[in-house]
Design a protein around this motif. Structure first.
Motif, PDB file in Angstrom:
ATOM      1  N   ASN A 141       0.808  -1.229   0.000  1.00 21.22           N
ATOM      2  CA  ASN A 141       0.000   0.000   0.000  1.00 21.22           C
ATOM      3  C   ASN A 141       0.839   1.275   0.000  1.00 21.22           C
ATOM      4  O   ASN A 141       0.362   2.336   0.413  1.00 21.22           O
ATOM      5  CB  ASN A 141      -0.980   0.004   1.183  1.00 21.22           C
ATOM      6  CG  ASN A 141      -1.952  -1.149   1.114  1.00 21.22           C
ATOM      7  OD1 ASN A 141      -2.543  -1.416   0.066  1.00 21.22           O
ATOM      8  ND2 ASN A 141      -2.115  -1.848   2.227  1.00 21.22           N
ATOM      9  N   LEU A 169      -1.076  -3.218  -3.754  1.00 22.22           N
ATOM     10  CA  LEU A 169      -2.252  -2.572  -3.189  1.00 22.22           C
ATOM     11  C   LEU A 169      -3.294  -3.605  -2.795  1.00 22.22           C
ATOM     12  O   LEU A 169      -3.610  -4.506  -3.583  1.00 22.22           O
ATOM     13  CB  LEU A 169      -2.889  -1.625  -4.209  1.00 22.22           C
ATOM     14  CG  LEU A 169      -2.302  -0.239  -4.430  1.00 22.22           C
ATOM     15  CD1 LEU A 169      -3.163   0.503  -5.447  1.00 22.22           C
ATOM     16  CD2 LEU A 169      -2.208   0.550  -3.139  1.00 22.22           C
ATOM     17  N   LYS A 171      -7.218  -4.756  -2.074  1.00 17.67           N
ATOM     18  CA  LYS A 171      -8.458  -4.443  -2.774  1.00 17.67           C
ATOM     19  C   LYS A 171      -9.081  -3.156  -2.251  1.00 17.67           C
ATOM     20  O   LYS A 171      -9.141  -2.918  -1.041  1.00 17.67           O
ATOM     21  CB  LYS A 171      -9.442  -5.597  -2.619  1.00 17.67           C
ATOM     22  CG  LYS A 171     -10.754  -5.389  -3.371  1.00 17.67           C
ATOM     23  CD  LYS A 171     -11.701  -6.556  -3.172  1.00 17.67           C
ATOM     24  CE  LYS A 171     -13.016  -6.290  -3.896  1.00 17.67           C
ATOM     25  NZ  LYS A 171     -13.983  -7.402  -3.698  1.00 17.67           N
ATOM     26  N   ASP A 172      -9.496  -2.308  -3.190  1.00 20.42           N
ATOM     27  CA  ASP A 172     -10.173  -1.028  -2.939  1.00 20.42           C
ATOM     28  C   ASP A 172      -9.244   0.073  -2.437  1.00 20.42           C
ATOM     29  O   ASP A 172      -9.689   1.212  -2.253  1.00 20.42           O
ATOM     30  CB  ASP A 172     -11.349  -1.178  -1.963  1.00 20.42           C
ATOM     31  CG  ASP A 172     -12.456  -2.065  -2.529  1.00 20.42           C
ATOM     32  OD1 ASP A 172     -12.657  -2.040  -3.755  1.00 20.42           O
ATOM     33  OD2 ASP A 172     -13.099  -2.787  -1.745  1.00 20.42           O
ATOM     34  N   LYS A 173      -7.979  -0.217  -2.230  1.00 19.63           N
ATOM     35  CA  LYS A 173      -7.026   0.827  -1.865  1.00 19.63           C
ATOM     36  C   LYS A 173      -6.704   1.687  -3.092  1.00 19.63           C
ATOM     37  O   LYS A 173      -6.737   1.223  -4.236  1.00 19.63           O
ATOM     38  CB  LYS A 173      -5.745   0.226  -1.311  1.00 19.63           C
ATOM     39  CG  LYS A 173      -5.891  -0.467   0.033  1.00 19.63           C
ATOM     40  CD  LYS A 173      -6.024   0.545   1.172  1.00 19.63           C
ATOM     41  CE  LYS A 173      -5.975  -0.155   2.520  1.00 19.63           C
ATOM     42  NZ  LYS A 173      -6.068   0.811   3.639  1.00 19.63           N
ATOM     43  N   GLU A 174      -6.369   2.956  -2.826  1.00 14.80           N
ATOM     44  CA  GLU A 174      -6.018   3.883  -3.896  1.00 14.80           C
ATOM     45  C   GLU A 174      -4.647   4.484  -3.631  1.00 14.80           C
ATOM     46  O   GLU A 174      -4.249   4.663  -2.477  1.00 14.80           O
ATOM     47  CB  GLU A 174      -7.064   4.989  -4.012  1.00 14.80           C
ATOM     48  CG  GLU A 174      -8.456   4.486  -4.357  1.00 14.80           C
ATOM     49  CD  GLU A 174      -9.456   5.609  -4.579  1.00 14.80           C
ATOM     50  OE1 GLU A 174      -9.022   6.704  -5.010  1.00 14.80           O
ATOM     51  OE2 GLU A 174     -10.651   5.401  -4.311  1.00 14.80           O
ATOM     52  N   SER A 176      -1.615   7.280  -5.826  1.00 20.17           N
ATOM     53  CA  SER A 176      -1.288   8.068  -7.016  1.00 20.17           C
ATOM     54  C   SER A 176       0.219   8.049  -7.235  1.00 20.17           C
ATOM     55  O   SER A 176       1.000   7.753  -6.327  1.00 20.17           O
ATOM     56  CB  SER A 176      -1.777   9.512  -6.865  1.00 20.17           C
ATOM     57  OG  SER A 176      -1.151  10.146  -5.768  1.00 20.17           O
ATOM     58  N   SER A 194      -6.890  -3.473 -11.741  1.00 20.03           N
ATOM     59  CA  SER A 194      -7.072  -2.140 -11.169  1.00 20.03           C
ATOM     60  C   SER A 194      -7.707  -1.212 -12.192  1.00 20.03           C
ATOM     61  O   SER A 194      -7.825  -1.557 -13.383  1.00 20.03           O
ATOM     62  CB  SER A 194      -5.721  -1.566 -10.711  1.00 20.03           C
ATOM     63  OG  SER A 194      -4.880  -1.327 -11.824  1.00 20.03           O
ATOM     64  N   GLN A 215      -3.417   7.756 -11.419  1.00 19.10           N
ATOM     65  CA  GLN A 215      -4.323   7.517 -10.302  1.00 19.10           C
ATOM     66  C   GLN A 215      -4.770   6.060 -10.347  1.00 19.10           C
ATOM     67  O   GLN A 215      -5.358   5.620 -11.333  1.00 19.10           O
ATOM     68  CB  GLN A 215      -5.542   8.440 -10.382  1.00 19.10           C
ATOM     69  CG  GLN A 215      -5.212   9.923 -10.556  1.00 19.10           C
ATOM     70  CD  GLN A 215      -4.530  10.532  -9.357  1.00 19.10           C
ATOM     71  OE1 GLN A 215      -4.700  10.049  -8.230  1.00 19.10           O
ATOM     72  NE2 GLN A 215      -3.775  11.601  -9.553  1.00 19.10           N
ATOM     73  N   LYS A 217      -6.708   2.646  -8.524  1.00 17.49           N
ATOM     74  CA  LYS A 217      -7.590   2.021  -7.550  1.00 17.49           C
ATOM     75  C   LYS A 217      -7.573   0.522  -7.797  1.00 17.49           C
ATOM     76  O   LYS A 217      -7.857   0.067  -8.914  1.00 17.49           O
ATOM     77  CB  LYS A 217      -9.015   2.556  -7.629  1.00 17.49           C
ATOM     78  CG  LYS A 217      -9.924   1.912  -6.581  1.00 17.49           C
ATOM     79  CD  LYS A 217     -11.320   2.489  -6.574  1.00 17.49           C
ATOM     80  CE  LYS A 217     -12.163   1.824  -5.480  1.00 17.49           C
ATOM     81  NZ  LYS A 217     -13.551   2.384  -5.423  1.00 17.49           N
ATOM     82  N   CYS A 219      -8.921  -3.086  -7.936  1.00 16.26           N
ATOM     83  CA  CYS A 219     -10.180  -3.825  -7.953  1.00 16.26           C
ATOM     84  C   CYS A 219     -10.043  -5.128  -7.166  1.00 16.26           C
ATOM     85  O   CYS A 219     -11.037  -5.689  -6.694  1.00 16.26           O
ATOM     86  CB  CYS A 219     -10.590  -4.142  -9.392  1.00 16.26           C
ATOM     87  SG  CYS A 219     -10.760  -2.693 -10.441  1.00 16.26           S
TER      88      CYS A 219
END
Length: 235
Positions: A141, A169, A171-174, A176, A194, A215, A217, A219
Motif C-alpha cells: 500500500n 495494493l 483491494k479497494d485501496k487507492e 497516485s 485495477s 491515479q 484504484k 479492484c
C-alpha cells in the motif's frame, strides 16, 4: 497523456521452456512503431520452466534490471558473481564495455520475472553487478523505490535518469504516482486488476503516461511496477 497497452496485443514467444510477452520489439517480434519508450528499451515478462534458462551470452552498453515475480532466478556472470533471487527481489547488471552472464531457474516451480533494459546515458562504462533482497512489506500500500537514476534513495543506482518503483495494493485501496512536466512513466500491471485513470487494467497490461499523473484504484489485490524517466520529447 495516458495510453493503455493490452497484453494480448503485445509481442509473444513460446519456446516450450520459455514463454514470453514483449512490451517492445525484441527477438522475433519486430514493430518499427514500438521500439522503445524513451530510454526504456525492453520489458519482457518471462516464464521459465524448472531446470531451464538462458545459457551464457554477452551484453554491452545496457542497464539490465531483473524483477522476480514468482520462483527463483539464479544468476552467474563473467565478473564472478553468483546469486539466487526470489519473489520481489531485484538484480542489476550494467553491461558497459561487455559482460557474459547466464540466468536459470534452479528452483522447484515455474519462474516468472520481468527483464527490463534501459539505455545508459553514455557507452563504455565498466561492467557492474548488484542485487537487493527487499522486504515484501515495504511495498504494501505504498511505493517502494527499487532503482534510482536521478533521485531517491534506492540501494540500486543505474547510469540513466530513470527510476523504478513497485507497490502491492490491497483491494479497494487507492494510490497516485506523480509524473512531472517533461517526465514520463511506463506502468506494468504485474498481478491483479485495477482502474488507472479510468482505464481497466488486467494482469500483464502496460500503460504509458506522459506528463500526466497516474491515479490507481485496486479492484483486487494488485502488484504494480512503474518506470519513471525524462520525457522522450526531451533532448
Amino acid at each position: 497523456m495516458i495510453k493503455r497497452i493490452d497484453h494480448k496485443r503485445m509481442g509473444k514467444s513460446n519456446k516450450g521452456w520459455l514463454n514470453s510477452i514483449f512490451h517492445f520489439s525484441f527477438a522475433e517480434y519486430y514493430n518499427p512503431k514500438n521500439l522503445s519508450f524513451g530510454v526504456l528499451r525492453v520489458i519482457n515478462d518471462d516464464l521459465v520452466e524448472v531446470g531451464e534458462g538462458f545459457g551464457t551470452h554477452p551484453h554491452q552498453n545496457m542497464e539490465i534490471i531483473s524483477y522476480v515475480v514468482e520462483g527463483e532466478l539464479t544468476h552467474q556472470d563473467s565478473m564472478k558473481n553468483k546469486n539466487t533471487l526470489k519473489r520481489g527481489e531485484v538484480q542489476y547488471m550494467s553491461a558497459g564495455t561487455g559482460v557474459y552472464h547466464s540466468e536459470y531457474n534452479q528452483g522447484n516451480q515455474t519462474l516468472r520475472f520481468l527483464q527490463i533494459w534501459i539505455m545508459p546515458d553514455k557507452t563504455g562504462y565498466t561492467p557492474n553487478y548488484g542485487d537487493y533482497k527487499f522486504a515484501w512489506e515495504d511495498r504494501k500500500n505504498k511505493w517502494l523505490q527499487i532503482v534510482k537514476g536521478s533521485k531517491g534513495d534506492a540501494p540500486i543506482q543505474i547510469h540513466q535518469d530513470a527510476n523504478i518503483y513497485v507497490v502491492e495494493l490491497e483491494k479497494d485501496k487507492e494510490i497516485s504516482f506523480q509524473v512531472d512536466a517533461r517526465r514520463q512513466a511506463y506502468l506494468v500491471q504485474i498481478e491483479g486488476k485495477s482502474i488507472i485513470n479510468q482505464e481497466a487494467m488486467n494482469p500483464k497490461d502496460g500503460l504509458e503516461a506522459i506528463e500526466e499523473d497516474i491515479q490507481i484504484k485496486a479492484c483486487e489485490k494488485s502488484h504494480i511496477l512503474v518506470i519513471e524517466m525524462k520525457s522522450k520529447m526531451q533532448k
